[in-house]
Write a protein that holds these residues in place. Sequence first.
Motif, mmCIF file in Angstrom:
data_model
loop_
_atom_site.group_PDB
_atom_site.id
_atom_site.type_symbol
_atom_site.label_atom_id
_atom_site.label_comp_id
_atom_site.label_asym_id
_atom_site.label_seq_id
_atom_site.Cartn_x
_atom_site.Cartn_y
_atom_site.Cartn_z
ATOM 1 N N ASP A 46 0.893 -1.066 -0.472
ATOM 2 C CA ASP A 46 0.120 -0.112 -0.259
ATOM 3 C C ASP A 46 0.988 0.921 -0.226
ATOM 4 O OD1 ASP A 46 -2.444 -1.613 -0.248
ATOM 5 O OD2 ASP A 46 -2.794 -1.571 2.115
ATOM 6 N N TRP A 47 2.032 1.095 0.814
ATOM 7 C CA TRP A 47 2.861 2.393 0.477
ATOM 8 C C TRP A 47 3.394 2.846 -0.307
ATOM 9 C CZ3 TRP A 47 0.902 4.682 4.932
ATOM 10 C CH2 TRP A 47 1.024 3.502 6.025
ATOM 11 N N TYR A 48 3.224 1.668 -1.946
ATOM 12 C CA TYR A 48 4.276 2.313 -2.851
ATOM 13 C C TYR A 48 2.945 2.624 -3.838
ATOM 14 C CZ TYR A 48 8.244 -0.270 -1.350
ATOM 15 O OH TYR A 48 9.685 -0.495 -0.810
ATOM 16 N N LEU A 49 2.196 2.137 -3.676
ATOM 17 C CA LEU A 49 1.039 2.498 -4.302
ATOM 18 C C LEU A 49 0.800 4.002 -3.690
ATOM 19 C CD1 LEU A 49 -1.681 -0.539 -3.867
ATOM 20 C CD2 LEU A 49 0.175 -0.114 -5.905
ATOM 21 N N ARG A 50 0.388 4.317 -2.871
ATOM 22 C CA ARG A 50 0.064 5.985 -2.174
ATOM 23 C C ARG A 50 1.469 6.207 -3.119
ATOM 24 N NH1 ARG A 50 -3.060 7.008 1.101
ATOM 25 N NH2 ARG A 50 -3.418 5.406 2.688
ATOM 26 N N GLU B 23 -5.727 5.724 -4.859
ATOM 27 C CA GLU B 23 -6.452 4.709 -4.617
ATOM 28 C C GLU B 23 -7.233 4.524 -2.592
ATOM 29 O OE1 GLU B 23 -6.772 2.199 -6.543
ATOM 30 O OE2 GLU B 23 -5.201 2.619 -7.749
ATOM 31 N N HIS B 24 -8.180 4.132 -2.796
ATOM 32 C CA HIS B 24 -8.630 3.607 -1.944
ATOM 33 C C HIS B 24 -8.851 2.801 -0.896
ATOM 34 C CE1 HIS B 24 -11.479 7.231 -2.322
ATOM 35 N NE2 HIS B 24 -12.153 6.686 -4.010
ATOM 36 N N GLY B 25 -9.347 2.248 0.353
ATOM 37 C CA GLY B 25 -8.693 1.316 1.240
ATOM 38 C C GLY B 25 -7.586 1.018 1.170
ATOM 39 N N LEU B 26 -6.408 2.126 1.340
ATOM 40 C CA LEU B 26 -4.743 1.714 1.867
ATOM 41 C C LEU B 26 -4.805 1.834 3.049
ATOM 42 C CD1 LEU B 26 -3.453 3.830 -1.518
ATOM 43 C CD2 LEU B 26 -3.660 1.161 -1.579
ATOM 44 N N ALA B 27 -3.507 1.195 3.350
ATOM 45 C CA ALA B 27 -3.076 1.619 4.922
ATOM 46 C C ALA B 27 -2.979 3.203 5.597
ATOM 47 C CB ALA B 27 -1.904 0.759 5.216
ATOM 48 N N GLU C 248 5.733 5.171 4.333
ATOM 49 C CA GLU C 248 5.004 5.563 2.763
ATOM 50 C C GLU C 248 6.930 6.437 2.492
ATOM 51 O OE1 GLU C 248 3.012 8.946 0.242
ATOM 52 O OE2 GLU C 248 3.104 8.781 1.902
ATOM 53 N N ILE C 249 7.771 7.369 3.914
ATOM 54 C CA ILE C 249 9.613 7.726 3.322
ATOM 55 C C ILE C 249 9.689 6.749 3.209
ATOM 56 C CG2 ILE C 249 10.344 8.570 4.679
ATOM 57 C CD1 ILE C 249 8.963 10.714 5.888
ATOM 58 N N ASN C 250 9.658 4.837 4.204
ATOM 59 C CA ASN C 250 10.402 4.230 3.796
ATOM 60 C C ASN C 250 10.444 4.018 2.329
ATOM 61 O OD1 ASN C 250 10.726 4.207 5.859
ATOM 62 N ND2 ASN C 250 9.392 2.399 6.848
ATOM 63 N N ALA C 251 9.204 3.858 2.026
ATOM 64 C CA ALA C 251 8.717 3.124 0.187
ATOM 65 C C ALA C 251 9.910 4.131 -1.057
ATOM 66 C CB ALA C 251 7.622 3.522 -0.429
#
Length: 290
Positions: free
Chosen positions: A52-56, A67-71, A257-260
Motif C-alpha cells: 500500500d505504501w508504494y501505491l500511495r 486508491e481507496h482502502g490503503l493502509a 511511505e517515507i521508507n517506500a
Amino acid sequence: MKNRIAGLPGRLLSLHVWFFFLFLYLPIGVLVVYSFNANAISMMTWQGFTFDWYLRVLANLGVIGPEHGLAGEGNLQLYSDPNLGPAAINSVIIAFSAAALATVIGTLTALGLARCRFPGRLAYKTSLYLPIVIPDIVLGIALLVFFASIHFPLGRGSVILSHTVFLSSYVCVVVGARLAGMNAQLEEASADLGASPWTTFRRITLPQLLPGILGGFLLSVVISFDDLVIAYFTCGIGSTTLPVYLFGAIKRNVSPEINAVSVLMILLSMVVVLAALWLRRPPASHKTRH
C-alpha cells in the motif's frame, strides 16, 4: 599445526569482511523490510505485509489514480503529502539539467588538459579535485554566500548551477580516465590521411569518448538526484528537491511511505550507477588475426 595457524588469519579476515558488509547494508535491509509494513501507526511494529505504501507514493506522484482502502487511509495528513510529486519533478529537472551542463564542461576540460600544454596546467588540474574533496556543507555555504552577494534568486536555477560546479569535476575525472586509455595512433593516422581536426574529432575521438561521456553523465545524474546538503542551502521556495523534502518530512514523522520513497530512490540510483559502470568499462581488446 602450521596450516591451522596459517588458516586462522584468513578465516578472521573473512569474518571481518562479512561483519563489515553486514554493518554497511543491514540498515538498508531494515529500511526495505519496514517499507512493506502494514502498520500505519508504529513503523517498527510489524503488523503484516503490504504494497500500500508504494501505491500511495505512486498516487502522490500522479502515476496512478487515488486508491481507496490503503493502509493509513484515515491518517492522510500524516501519510500522504501532495508536495511529494513537485519535489520529485524538481529533482529530475535539476539532475538532468545539471548533469547535461557538467558533461559539456567536464568533457571540454578533460580534452583541454589532455591535448594542451600551458603554464599552471598542473595547478589547474589539481584544483579540479577541490569540489570533490571539499565537505558538502562548506561548498553549500560558500555557494549560498556567493548567490546572496550577487543577488541571484534562489530556485531551480541556483541549484542547477551549484550542482554543475562540483559535477563538472566528476565528469572531467571520468572522461580523463577514458582519454588516458584511448589509442592516440588512430587520431594520428586520421591526420596523416588528410582529415581535418573536426573530422578527426567527430569520426575518431568522439566515438571512443562516448562511453566515458555517457558514464559521466549518468553518474552526475545520480549524484545530483541524491544530493541533500548543497540543495538544502541553495534551493528556494518551490524548488525543494526530493532529498530535501524527505529530510523535512522525517522530522515530522517516520512513516512507511517515507521508507517506500527511500527504497525507490535506492533502486533508481543502483540502476543508473550500474549503467554508468557498464559504460565506463574498458574497451575489449581486439585480437589480431593472422
